[in-house]
Design a protein around this motif. Structure first.
Motif, PDB file in Angstrom:
ATOM      1  N   SER A 111      27.724 -12.663 -41.206  1.00 51.49           N
ATOM      2  CA  SER A 111      27.334 -13.848 -41.964  1.00 51.49           C
ATOM      3  C   SER A 111      27.967 -13.867 -43.352  1.00 51.49           C
ATOM      4  N   ARG A 112      28.625 -12.778 -43.728  1.00 48.61           N
ATOM      5  CA  ARG A 112      29.249 -12.706 -45.047  1.00 48.61           C
ATOM      6  C   ARG A 112      30.649 -12.126 -44.905  1.00 48.61           C
ATOM      7  N   LEU A 113      31.657 -12.885 -45.308  1.00 46.37           N
ATOM      8  CA  LEU A 113      33.042 -12.430 -45.265  1.00 46.37           C
ATOM      9  C   LEU A 113      33.453 -12.067 -46.678  1.00 46.37           C
ATOM     10  N   GLU A 114      33.831 -10.800 -46.879  1.00 43.97           N
ATOM     11  CA  GLU A 114      34.176 -10.338 -48.221  1.00 43.97           C
ATOM     12  C   GLU A 114      35.137  -9.163 -48.140  1.00 43.97           C
ATOM     13  N   TYR A 115      35.652  -8.778 -49.295  1.00 45.18           N
ATOM     14  CA  TYR A 115      36.500  -7.594 -49.400  1.00 45.18           C
ATOM     15  C   TYR A 115      35.655  -6.411 -49.814  1.00 45.18           C
TER      16      TYR A 115
END
Length: 162
Positions: free
Chosen positions: A121-125
């Protein structure tokens, strides 16, 4: 010279016009649904492609923002004074967020008929690499997948990755 018994007929009779229009309407009622179904299918596919492209562009934009934070601060991500941006994927769309600011928002309405499936649910680096993620957009039986791999490459696929 004209004779009284022979008159030249000009135009069509009303009955002839009604018969021709009725035949054309019957043929149109039979053929039109067969022509419109493929057109609606192509429009649905084009709409899904466009939405998947928009999502992929927003993910790439998030990646560029993260890389700019790294370039400015020289260290990634611990010494960043400003929170890193991320994409939050929801059942009805997604939001690109940085700190407490919403940078971009895409929300699907019930009229759009879209279901969103995702493995995150969360796309991040994290630690200099992207989270692997797959987001599926489904509408009227057609699906397009937006896929983010470990290196941060974003692509769109018709088939779900393994």
């Amino acid at each position: 010279m004209r004779t009284a018994g022979k008159r030249r007929q000009r135009g069509f009779a009303l009955l002839e016009l009604i018969v021709v229009v009725g035949i054309m309407a019957a043929v149109g009622a039979f053929i039109l649904p067969r022509v419109m179904a493929p057109l609606e299918d192509r429009l649905n596919t084009a709409w899904l492609e466009q939405e998947a492209q928009l999502m992929a562009e927003d993910i790439r934009y998030m990646e560029r923002l993260v890389m700019n934070c790294r370039r400015v601060n020289g260290v990634f991500p611990s010494a960043v004074s400003e929170p890193l941006p991320y994409v939050e994927v929801r059942n009805d769309g997604y939001i690109l967020i940085q700190g407490d600011r919403v940078l971009r928002r895409r929300q699907f309405t019930a009229a759009d008929g879209v279901t969103v499936s995702r493995n995150r649910s969360r796309l991040e680096y994290e630690a200099n690499s992207a989270n692997t993620a797959t987001v599926g957009l489904t509408r009227k039986g057609k699906t397009r997948y937006v896929i983010v791999d470990r290196e941060g490459r974003v692509r769109i696929s018709v088939t779900k990755p393994n």
